[in-house]
Each structure stands twice: as structure tokens, then as C-alpha cells.
Design an enzyme around this catalytic site. Structure first.
Site, PDB file in Angstrom:
ATOM      1  N   HIS A 199       1.580   4.319  -3.005  1.00  0.00           N
ATOM      2  CA  HIS A 199       1.543   5.781  -2.903  1.00  0.00           C
ATOM      3  C   HIS A 199       2.689   6.407  -3.684  1.00  0.00           C
ATOM      4  O   HIS A 199       2.502   7.416  -4.389  1.00  0.00           O
ATOM      5  CB  HIS A 199       1.632   6.209  -1.441  1.00  0.00           C
ATOM      6  CG  HIS A 199       0.321   6.188  -0.714  1.00  0.00           C
ATOM      7  ND1 HIS A 199      -0.793   6.866  -1.154  1.00  0.00           N
ATOM      8  CD2 HIS A 199      -0.044   5.584   0.450  1.00  0.00           C
ATOM      9  CE1 HIS A 199      -1.795   6.676  -0.309  1.00  0.00           C
ATOM     10  NE2 HIS A 199      -1.371   5.905   0.667  1.00  0.00           N
TER      11      HIS A 199
ATOM     12  N   HIS B  80       0.838  -1.205   0.000  1.00  0.00           N
ATOM     13  CA  HIS B  80       0.000   0.000   0.000  1.00  0.00           C
ATOM     14  C   HIS B  80       0.872   1.255   0.000  1.00  0.00           C
ATOM     15  O   HIS B  80       0.628   2.198  -0.762  1.00  0.00           O
ATOM     16  CB  HIS B  80      -0.916  -0.021   1.231  1.00  0.00           C
ATOM     17  CG  HIS B  80      -1.574   1.285   1.525  1.00  0.00           C
ATOM     18  ND1 HIS B  80      -2.807   1.639   1.019  1.00  0.00           N
ATOM     19  CD2 HIS B  80      -1.164   2.335   2.291  1.00  0.00           C
ATOM     20  CE1 HIS B  80      -3.127   2.844   1.444  1.00  0.00           C
ATOM     21  NE2 HIS B  80      -2.154   3.296   2.223  1.00  0.00           N
ATOM     22  N   GLU B  81       1.898   1.278   0.846  1.00  0.00           N
ATOM     23  CA  GLU B  81       2.757   2.451   0.928  1.00  0.00           C
ATOM     24  C   GLU B  81       3.593   2.616  -0.343  1.00  0.00           C
ATOM     25  O   GLU B  81       3.827   3.740  -0.803  1.00  0.00           O
ATOM     26  CB  GLU B  81       3.672   2.342   2.159  1.00  0.00           C
ATOM     27  CG  GLU B  81       2.937   2.288   3.485  1.00  0.00           C
ATOM     28  CD  GLU B  81       2.053   3.501   3.728  1.00  0.00           C
ATOM     29  OE1 GLU B  81       2.351   4.586   3.174  1.00  0.00           O
ATOM     30  OE2 GLU B  81       1.047   3.373   4.448  1.00  0.00           O
TER      31      GLU B  81
ATOM     32  N   GLU C  54      -6.162   7.161  -0.718  1.00  0.00           N
ATOM     33  CA  GLU C  54      -5.933   5.997   0.143  1.00  0.00           C
ATOM     34  C   GLU C  54      -6.616   4.752  -0.430  1.00  0.00           C
ATOM     35  O   GLU C  54      -6.039   3.658  -0.424  1.00  0.00           O
ATOM     36  CB  GLU C  54      -6.467   6.281   1.555  1.00  0.00           C
ATOM     37  CG  GLU C  54      -5.642   7.284   2.351  1.00  0.00           C
ATOM     38  CD  GLU C  54      -4.241   6.784   2.635  1.00  0.00           C
ATOM     39  OE1 GLU C  54      -4.070   5.570   2.848  1.00  0.00           O
ATOM     40  OE2 GLU C  54      -3.322   7.612   2.639  1.00  0.00           O
TER      41      GLU C  54
END
Length: 480
Positions: A300, A296-297, A361
Site C-alpha cells: 500500500h 500487503h501493507e 486492496e
């Protein structure tokens, strides 16, 4: 993701770890990867990782699904998350991908500071001050005008209203042209987004932010020999190696930093600097959850969400200057103008900034889940982490704020969103020739554990209440 681990969170996590021993989960991160069939998964997605050692994967998945019920007394016992302390040196055959180890730390910003971002940071508050001064000056000028001149000015405006309207419309057209000429396509997802800043500005801002974080946590960085550092390094390496067909992933060099802090947090800077806090390593239940969170990070950074959000904020700030000038020009008193400015700022925050952050997000969750699926991670465990956070809030009795007040989706909505994405992620695993998942669904395991935990807690609270009543009765009727 942010937050600090509370006693309730840690007790829940420890209890679930006791219910699901997962030492063999590390085999997922340590499995040797080889080239796979180049099966097309969609726009920008191809499977590049395949794990031929099927027996290792089957053993890891099978052992990770064993669960049983323990006494609530065990919930308070101290367990080292992910069994990291007991792993020892990790095998070297796990591919670290495009990762490197930091052996030196820069503790001061580079002398080649980013001129444009620095200029923007300095000018931003000056712009608001300028708008306030201009608006206030207009108000004072209007009050100082004699009534006759006010009427002349109004009459002049009425005569030239079409010219004024044409001028305003021209400005609106210029704004629309500027907006559409600065739209770009988001990598992987193909979503249209506004980009005001260039990628060179993104690198400059990233370097400034990196220097700031390194100055703050220099003394708390774990050495590369630490087992926890090795786990993070190999998970990130496995994710990057499995998604190296994506140009934005292979173009970055992923640098690992593990911060010895209890904060449950992790983030990746746009230049590939990965920061993971030990509080997060203590919070996740297994290597699958850690892989998803880091995916997930990484998403980004790959999707360039930082420069996209900065562009939106820059545009909104520019438009807000017009409203700020109007507020200070129209409001008859400074106090009313301050109140109006505050209202305008909050409306901008809750109507644009925070909803946009929640959208980014959700997009990072979707892409991060795809990254994890291509790395043959058990994607079904992705939603369990947020269910654990939701359970912790329920047990602690914390009031749940509406989602529109937050920059992140609520834990409950986040878990539900991931559950809707998991079927497609499982298809990606299948197309990548990943070993089939054996054992019960971790979501079902958590549901059973959650029910047992809540029942045990309720029974314990009932027993404590009974003991208090008995103690009170003894005090009221003491034995002689």
C-alpha cells in the site's frame, strides 16, 4: 485489515496451531540473507535475496508441515501465537534491512503543519455548505419570479441554447484535459491512475496522521526489547532487504511500532511508519502469514495508494458539488433536498469509493504476494489466513454482507484471488533460487483441519442437544 478477535476466531486459530506446531517457522525470518543472482522477474522486479543455508530452510519447512488431529477439547486452550513468548532474544544475524528503532515518541503535531492538506480538510465541508446555499438561493429566486419573467427567462434560454451548450462542452473538455494531464503510472504494476496531489502533500498528510496515531497509542507501544517487537522488526527488515531493488522500497526507512491492543489490525503509513497490533500477532498461525500481511501493507505504501485514494475523493467531491447545487435548486422543499443529497452521497460511495478501495486492496494483495515470494516466504500460506477468517464467520453464524457494501473484498473472494496468484508467486520464488517447499500444502492441511473441526463441532452440538433433551425428560418425570 481490521477487526477484533472473537472467541470463535481465537478458538479456531488455537486449534489450528495445535494441529500445526510451527516453532521452526522463525528460522524463515532469521535465515541469513546474501546477495543473489540478478535474475529479471519482470518490470520493476529483480530477485535480491537468496538464502544459502538450505538446510535451515528445509528443516523449517519440513517441521512446519507436520499435522495431526486433536480432541476438540484442545481448541479452548490458550496458546501464544507464533510461539513468540517462548522464542526469547532473536539472533542478530537476521538482516533488519532499512529499518530503524523508535526511541522517542512525538506526542504533538509539528508546528510546521501541512498548509495545503490542512486547508483542504477545513475547506471541504465549507464547499458543500456553499453549494447548498447557492442551490437554495436559486430555488428561492425562481419561486420569487413573476410568471411573465419566468417565461422571458425560458425564452432566453431557448434562443441561446447553442451558446449554453458550447459553454458546457468547453467545461467538459477542460475537465477531460485536466484528467488526462494528471494521469501517472503506478509503480510496479504500471496501472494508470489519477494523482491530483503531489508527493510533498503526501508527506505532509503522512506526518499529520503519524502524529495522530502516536498520540493515541503512546502508552501502548511495546518496547524494542519485547520479543514480539523483534519478530515484526525482522520480518519487515527481511521483506525490505529482499525487495531493495525496487526504488520505492529502498527509498523509505521502515520504522516499527507494535501496539499492545487486541484489535486484529496492521497498517503502514506512506512515510514508512509500520503499525502492527498484538491482536494480529495472536491471529496469524505462522510467520508466513505474518510476512504476507506485512507485505500487503508495505505494498500500500510503495504503490502510494493513500495519495491515489485522496485524489479520487477530491475529484468526486468537486463533481458532487455540481449535483449538490442542482439538487437543492430543483427540489421544491428542503426535506426533499436533504433526502436527495443523502441518496447522491450513498450512490457516490457505493458506485465509486468502495469499488475503488476493493481494487486497491486486490492490487496490494498481488504486489504484497510478490514481495513475500522474493523473500522466500511460503506464499501458499497467504490464502489460509483469509480462509480462517471465513471459517470463523461461518462457525459464529454471522450474516454475510454483500461485498459491494464493504471497502475490502470478502474473505472468501480474497482467498480465491490469492489462490489464482500463488502459481506465479511460486515461479518468482524459483527464479530467486529459494529453497524448494517440502511437506504438504498448507491449504490442504487447512482443508483437512476445517473438515475435522466442523465435524467435531457438529458432534458436540448434537451431544449438547441430546443432553438438553434428557435433562428436560428428567424434569418432566422426576423420581420419587
Amino acid at each position: 485489515m481490521e477487526g477484533k478477535p472473537t472467541k470463535e476466531v481465537m478458538s479456531i486459530i488455537c486449534g489450528l496451531k495445535l494441529l500445526r506446531r510451527n516453532c521452526l517457522f522463525f528460522r524463515l525470518a532469521l535465515a541469513q540473507t546474501k546477495d543473489c543472482n540478478r535474475t529479471c522477474l519482470g518490470p520493476g522486479q529483480r530477485c535480491v535475496s537468496n538464502v544459502p543455508n538450505t538446510e535451515v530452510w528445509k528443516n523449517a519447512n519440513h517441521s512446519s508441515r507436520r499435522f495431526c488431529f486433536h480432541s476438540p477439547r484442545l481448541l479452548g486452550e490458550k496458546i501464544t501465537s507464533l510461539q513468540i513468548s517462548s522464542v526469547g532474544p532473536l539472533p542478530n544475524h537476521f538482516s533488519a534491512g532499512n529499518t530503524r528503532i523508535i526511541r522517542s515518541i512525538r506526542t504533538s503535531p509539528s508546528l510546521q503543519a501541512a498548509p495545503f492538506p490542512l486547508f483542504w480538510i477545513i475547506v471541504k465541508p465549507v464547499q458543500k455548505l456553499f453549494a447548498i446555499v447557492v442551490g437554495r438561493s436559486i430555488r428561492k429566486w425562481w419561486k420569487a419570479l413573476p410568471p411573465s419573467k419566468r417565461e422571458l427567462f425560458k425564452e432566453s434560454v431557448r434562443k441561446n441554447k447553442w451558446k449554453i451548450l458550447l459553454g458546457v462542452s468547453s467545461l467538459g473538455v477542460l475537465f477531460v484535459v485536466f484528467y488526462f494531464t494528471h494521469l501517472e503510472e503506478t509503480p510496479i504494476t504500471g496501472r494508470a491512475r489519477l494523482l491530483v496531489f503531489g508527493k510533498e502533500h503526501l508527506k505532509q498528510l503522512s506526518q499529520m496522521e503519524y502524529s495522530m496515531w502516536m498520540e493515541k497509542y503512546e502508552s501502548k507501544m511495546l518496547p524494542e526489547t519485547d520479543a514480539r517487537y523483534q519478530v515484526v522488526k525482522r520480518v519487515v527488515g527481511h521483506l525490505s532487504e529482499s525487495n531493495k531493488d525496487i526504488p520505492q522500497v529502498s527509498a523509505l526507512t521502515w520504522t516499527i511500532h507494535v501496539v499492545d491492543e487486541p484489535e486484529v489490525n496492521a497498517f503502514v503509513l506512506p512515510n514508512g511508519e509500520v503499525f502492527v497490533f498484538t491482536g494480529l500477532l495472536n491471529a496469524v498461525s505462522d510467520i508466513h502469514q505474518l510476512s504476507f500481511i506485512l507485505g500487503h501493507e508495505i505494498a500500500h505504501a510503495v504503490l502510494e495508494h493513500a495519495i491515489e485514494k485522496a485524489s479520487l475523493v477530491h475529484l468526486l467531491d468537486f463533481l458532487s458539488l455540481i449535483f449538490l447545487t442542482m439538487i437543492w435548486a430543483i427540489c421544491p422543499h428542503d426535506i426533499l433536498a436533504v433526502v436527495g443529497q443523502r441518496i447522491q452521497s450513498k450512490l457516490q460511495e457505493f458506485m465509486f469509493d468502495r469499488p475503488y478501495s476493493r481494487t486497491l486492496e486486490a492490487e496490494a494483495d498481488k504486489v504484497g504476494l510478490q514481495f513475500a515470494a522474493k523473500a522466500c516466504v511460503d506464499v501458499r500460506a497467504s490464502s489460509v489466513f483469509w480462509q480462517i477468517m471465513e471459517l470463523a464467520e461461518t462457525i459464529k453464524g454471522e450474516p454475510k454482507l454483500p461485498e459491494w457494501l464493504s471497502t475490502h473484498p470478502s474473505h472468501e473472494n480474497r482467498a480465491e484471488h490469492l489462490d489464482r496468484l500463488i502459481p506465479e508467486a511460486l515461479k518468482i520464488r524459483e527464479r530467486c533460487n529459494c529453497p524448494s517447499l517440502s511437506g504438504p500444502d498448507p491449504r490442504l492441511v487447512f482443508k483437512l483441519n476445517r473438515q475435522h473441526l466442523l465435524e467435531s463441532r457438529q458432534a458436540q452440538e448434537t451431544q449438547n442437544s441430546t443432553n438438553q433433551d434428557l435433562s428436560k425428560t428428567k424434569l418432566d418425570f422426576p423420581h420419587t
